[in-house]
Scaffold this active site. Structure first.
Site, mmCIF file in Angstrom:
data_model
loop_
_atom_site.group_PDB
_atom_site.id
_atom_site.type_symbol
_atom_site.label_atom_id
_atom_site.label_comp_id
_atom_site.label_asym_id
_atom_site.label_seq_id
_atom_site.Cartn_x
_atom_site.Cartn_y
_atom_site.Cartn_z
ATOM 1 N NE ARG A 68 -4.312 -1.619 2.025
ATOM 2 C CZ ARG A 68 -5.286 -1.592 2.847
ATOM 3 N NH1 ARG A 68 -5.169 -1.019 4.033
ATOM 4 N NH2 ARG A 68 -6.322 -2.223 2.636
ATOM 5 N N GLY A 69 2.054 1.028 0.158
ATOM 6 C CA GLY A 69 2.967 2.247 0.140
ATOM 7 C C GLY A 69 3.293 2.783 -1.482
ATOM 8 C CG MET A 70 5.423 6.255 -3.820
ATOM 9 S SD MET A 70 6.340 7.939 -3.731
ATOM 10 C CE MET A 70 7.748 7.518 -2.874
ATOM 11 C CB VAL A 71 8.298 1.757 -3.078
ATOM 12 C CG1 VAL A 71 9.491 0.829 -3.827
ATOM 13 C CG2 VAL A 71 9.053 3.364 -2.833
ATOM 14 N N GLY A 72 5.539 0.095 -2.849
ATOM 15 C CA GLY A 72 5.146 -1.183 -2.983
ATOM 16 C C GLY A 72 4.051 -1.237 -3.905
ATOM 17 C CB SER A 106 17.452 4.799 1.701
ATOM 18 O OG SER A 106 17.533 6.034 1.833
ATOM 19 C CB SER A 107 20.602 7.416 -1.990
ATOM 20 O OG SER A 107 19.836 8.432 -1.460
ATOM 21 C CB CYS A 108 20.008 7.941 3.777
ATOM 22 S SG CYS A 108 19.100 6.807 4.560
ATOM 23 C CE1 TYR A 122 14.100 4.321 6.439
ATOM 24 C CE2 TYR A 122 15.599 5.330 4.882
ATOM 25 C CZ TYR A 122 14.547 4.588 4.892
ATOM 26 O OH TYR A 122 13.742 4.448 3.948
ATOM 27 C CE LYS A 174 14.898 1.122 4.417
ATOM 28 N NZ LYS A 174 13.883 0.154 3.864
ATOM 29 N N PRO A 210 17.481 2.950 -3.753
ATOM 30 C CG PRO A 210 15.357 3.035 -3.180
ATOM 31 C CD PRO A 210 16.724 2.251 -2.943
ATOM 32 C CG HIS A 245 10.897 11.858 1.519
ATOM 33 N ND1 HIS A 245 10.307 10.768 1.542
ATOM 34 C CD2 HIS A 245 12.049 11.545 2.264
ATOM 35 C CE1 HIS A 245 10.968 9.806 2.394
ATOM 36 N NE2 HIS A 245 11.925 10.118 2.574
ATOM 37 C CD1 TRP A 249 11.883 24.236 6.666
ATOM 38 C CD2 TRP A 249 12.830 22.431 7.568
ATOM 39 N NE1 TRP A 249 11.025 23.835 7.992
ATOM 40 C CE2 TRP A 249 11.867 22.800 8.464
ATOM 41 C CE3 TRP A 249 13.659 21.463 7.954
ATOM 42 C CZ2 TRP A 249 11.469 22.034 9.652
ATOM 43 C CZ3 TRP A 249 13.322 20.543 9.055
ATOM 44 C CH2 TRP A 249 12.282 20.965 9.895
ATOM 45 N NE ARG A 275 19.174 15.686 -0.393
ATOM 46 C CZ ARG A 275 20.424 16.369 0.355
ATOM 47 N NH1 ARG A 275 21.295 16.892 -0.371
ATOM 48 N NH2 ARG A 275 20.292 16.687 1.685
#
Length: 322
Positions: free
Chosen positions: A14-18, A109-111, A138, A142, A165, A181, A204, A211
């Protein structure tokens, strides 16, 4: 059984990626997709995950379930971010091994890369320096997911893969005014400012950090593409200690340039100001995507086109008046 009838579990459907992965699988002809909502299956609960895998016996798994958020959310709720993500990945990866899952794809994640990593960031930059403090919890979760996959591959001979990603956006994104985000937050902020005829929108930071952004359906195609690779082909383009693949566009822009682009797409005519008392985060996060390009994948949706699609999705969801 044809490959399109494989039992595929998409965690976080139900998430954006899924949800994008599910769309991509359906478009390609896969018809046996297994999914559970959070109320049906709490992936942080080991007993529930164990019972689910024992009953459903999926043959492939996409680990797209995660607790995610922007700088504010990561900085405010670090315990929630590290706990939830560690529990989800540990439970799902372990039970995938216990139940003989043929292939698993973990989404990171790229972080995960050091705050001051050389740009563009190649896969082997992992664990070579200090992380960005605002999302360290986070990122560590990951990194643990990548190492879980590597460890189960080494010890048990599993075929568990990882993709990292860049910043994702698109249909199904979170447009919360504080916990989202940067790109979806801008879409909402500029839209509301346009409706209110506000003289200025405040962003901000300084606007100088750079990015990279990838449309979520491009990411979904990359995920399915990587899963469809043979084990030998995947292994030939990764290494034992850096067994993940970067997924991005290979191009970035400053936050100030992004703000200008979003304001144009939304149609906001006012001034853009910057609150330099707020954190910038990592100075730059551009991924080296040469490995996945060599494997035959490349992005298709341009940033301007993707932002326009995301804005239409935002308005169609009636999150705020249009």
């Amino acid at each position: 059984m044809s490959q399109f009838q494989k039992r595929i579990f998409v965690a976080g459907h139900r998430g954006m990626v899924g949800s994008a992965i599910v769309r991509c699988l359906v478009d390609q002809g896969y018809s046996n997709i297994i999914s559970r909502s959070h109320s049906e299956l709490d992936l942080t609960d080991q007993a529930q995950v164990r019972a689910f895998f024992a009953e459903e016996k999926p043959q492939e798994v996409y680990v797209a379930a995660a607790k995610v958020g922007g700088i504010h959310a990561n900085n405010t709720y670090p315990a929630e971010f590290i706990y939830s993500n560690l529990m989800v990945e540990a439970n799902v990866i372990h039970e995938a091994w216990r139940n003989g899952v043929g292939k698993l794809l973990f989404l990171g994640s790229s972080c995960i890369y050091p705050r001051l990593a050389a740009q563009p960031m190649a896969e082997d930059a992992l664990l070579t320096g200090k992380l960005e403090p605002t999302n360290e919890a986070y990122a560590i979760a990951k990194i643990a997911g990548i190492k879980l996959c590597e460890s189960y591959n080494r010890q048990y001979g599993c075929d568990f893969r990882s993709v990292m990603p860049t910043n994702l956006y698109g249909p199904g994104d979170n447009y919360h005014p504080e916990n989202s985000h940067v790109l979806p937050a801008m879409i909402r902020r500029f839209h509301e400012a346009k409706l209110a005829d506000a003289p200025a929108v405040v962003i901000w930071g300084t606007g100088s950090p750079k990015r990279e952004f990838l449309y979520v359906d491009d990411m979904a195609r990359a995920c399915v593409h990587v899963m469809d690779l043979s084990r030998e082909t995947y292994a030939a383009h990764t290494e034992v200690t850096t067994s993940h693949l970067n997924v991005g566009t290979g191009e970035d822009l400053s936050i100030a340039e992004l703000a200008s682009l979003v304001s144009e797409v939304v149609g906001y005519q006012g001034e853009i100001r910057y609150d330099t008392s707020k954190p910038d985060g990592t100075p730059r996060k551009l991924l080296d995507i040469s490995r996945i390009r060599e494997l035959g994948w490349k992005p298709e949706v341009s940033l301007r086109d993707g932002v326009a699609r995301a804005y239409e999705d935002f308005r169609s969801e009636e999150l705020v008046p249009s």
